[in-house]
Design an enzyme around this catalytic site. Sequence first.
Site, mmCIF file in Angstrom:
data_model
loop_
_atom_site.group_PDB
_atom_site.id
_atom_site.type_symbol
_atom_site.label_atom_id
_atom_site.label_comp_id
_atom_site.label_asym_id
_atom_site.label_seq_id
_atom_site.Cartn_x
_atom_site.Cartn_y
_atom_site.Cartn_z
ATOM 1 N N CYS A 188 -4.827 -2.803 3.129
ATOM 2 C CA CYS A 188 -4.528 -2.666 4.545
ATOM 3 C C CYS A 188 -5.689 -2.948 5.501
ATOM 4 C CB CYS A 188 -3.919 -1.297 4.818
ATOM 5 S SG CYS A 188 -2.935 -1.321 6.297
ATOM 6 N N GLU A 210 -5.463 8.930 7.816
ATOM 7 C CA GLU A 210 -6.010 8.492 6.526
ATOM 8 C C GLU A 210 -7.388 9.099 6.281
ATOM 9 O OE1 GLU A 210 -4.561 3.985 6.862
ATOM 10 O OE2 GLU A 210 -5.461 4.479 4.935
ATOM 11 N N ASN A 217 0.369 -0.992 5.418
ATOM 12 C CA ASN A 217 1.289 -0.288 6.314
ATOM 13 C C ASN A 217 0.645 -0.383 7.694
ATOM 14 O OD1 ASN A 217 3.303 1.799 4.642
ATOM 15 N ND2 ASN A 217 1.444 1.312 3.525
ATOM 16 N N ASN A 229 -6.914 6.389 -1.376
ATOM 17 C CA ASN A 229 -5.828 5.442 -1.136
ATOM 18 C C ASN A 229 -6.107 4.289 -2.095
ATOM 19 O OD1 ASN A 229 -3.984 3.624 -0.140
ATOM 20 N ND2 ASN A 229 -4.443 4.015 2.018
ATOM 21 N N LYS A 239 -9.537 2.336 -1.616
ATOM 22 C CA LYS A 239 -9.698 1.751 -0.279
ATOM 23 C C LYS A 239 -11.056 2.098 0.339
ATOM 24 C CE LYS A 239 -7.022 1.366 4.025
ATOM 25 N NZ LYS A 239 -5.736 1.807 4.649
ATOM 26 N N GLU A 242 0.864 -1.184 0.000
ATOM 27 C CA GLU A 242 0.000 0.000 0.000
ATOM 28 C C GLU A 242 0.906 1.241 0.000
ATOM 29 O OE1 GLU A 242 -1.447 0.931 3.934
ATOM 30 O OE2 GLU A 242 -3.336 1.723 3.152
HETATM 31 N N1 ING Z 1 -3.185 0.591 8.768
HETATM 32 C C1 ING Z 1 -3.580 -0.143 9.854
HETATM 33 C C2 ING Z 1 -4.254 -1.474 9.555
HETATM 34 O O1 ING Z 1 -5.466 -1.617 9.573
HETATM 35 C C3 ING Z 1 -4.084 -0.105 12.134
HETATM 36 C C4 ING Z 1 -4.347 0.645 10.865
HETATM 37 C C5 ING Z 1 -2.818 -0.002 12.708
HETATM 38 C C6 ING Z 1 -5.031 -0.926 12.631
HETATM 39 C C7 ING Z 1 -2.568 -0.721 13.862
HETATM 40 C C8 ING Z 1 -4.791 -1.667 13.783
HETATM 41 C C9 ING Z 1 -3.549 -1.567 14.396
HETATM 42 O O2 ING Z 1 -3.502 -2.399 9.351
HETATM 43 C C10 ING Z 1 -3.828 0.912 7.632
HETATM 44 N N2 ING Z 1 -3.105 1.642 6.765
HETATM 45 O O3 ING Z 1 -4.988 0.570 7.412
#
Ligand code: ING
Length: 305
Positions: free
Chosen positions: A169, A143, A194, A107, A124, A46
């Site tokens: 993601c 985001e 990410n 995204n 996304k 991503e």
């Molecule tokens: N990142 C994360 C994901 O869903 C996140 C947001 C981070 C969720 C840490 C839970 C814990 O993997 C993105 N870019 O969606």
Amino acid sequence: MRSLRVGAAQLGPITRDASRGEVIDRLVTLMRRGSDAGAQLIVFPELALTTFFPRWYLDDVPEELDSYYETEMPGPQTQRLFDEAKSLGVGFYLGYAELTPEGKRYNSSVLVERDGSIVGRYRKVHLPGHEEHEPDRPFQHLERRYFEEGPDGFGVWAAFDGVMGMALCNDRRWPETYRVMALQRVEMVLIGYNTPLHYAPDPSQNPLQSFHNRLVMQAGAYQNGTWVVGVAKGGLEEGVESLAQSMIIAPSGQIIAEAVTTDDELLVADCDLDWCKHYKETLFDFDRYRRPEMYELITQPKSEQ
Ligand code: ING
């Protein structure tokens, strides 16, 4: 047997000041290695062209924020990646920040076939994080400030001699993501991500990031009889430790390849797309066993629940 050799091209950190050229050099290196290994499809993360910029509140530097988006795909800088792919005869999935001519920001990801043609684009659907600056956080996850929710839903595309799907993601954490594509007969879902290890709203989840990453993608694969290719941008990026653990998962839910570093790393595996039938035509024969009349709550608008 429809065997597709896939290269999962994990990226290590991309610095805030990295140029597109530097990053695309890394993507081309991984693509060439994949091609040398016989891969027909290369899967990148991503937002693979830049650092994960939603970690900062950037209202004071609008020109920096704008610099992270692509107004064309391919554009002047990414054309080189498309040219390389075409000359090598490999296809690829690429996550990137999209700015449309209408000024919409998504995204996004594209799926490019071996002849260099864009066969699909995804925006996304599930945007995690928050909309406003929250200075008390060790880093932001904006985001929901920098992108709009994708309006196109989850599609599938006939490519690579199979039925291909895309997600990004946070989408991988929602069972609906995989099921909507499985109802369209998806055989391989490509997911760049990410994922910071620290989750500010509930740090008790931090030590579970690796477990949750496996859990959601293995479940998504098994419950829908599809391959899942999850590809990270991981490592310590601008002070934020992010999960790597890219992986290739079979329709059985088995992990057949997993990254062992938090750097640029290539996983290569032969994926038999006909393996999907073992699940789609038995346990998860949707026509025979699913009961959508029992699931109506799932698609009711939020206001009615
Ligand atoms: N990142 C994360 C994901 O869903 C996140 C947001 C981070 C969720 C840490 C839970 C814990 O993997 C993105 N870019 O969606």
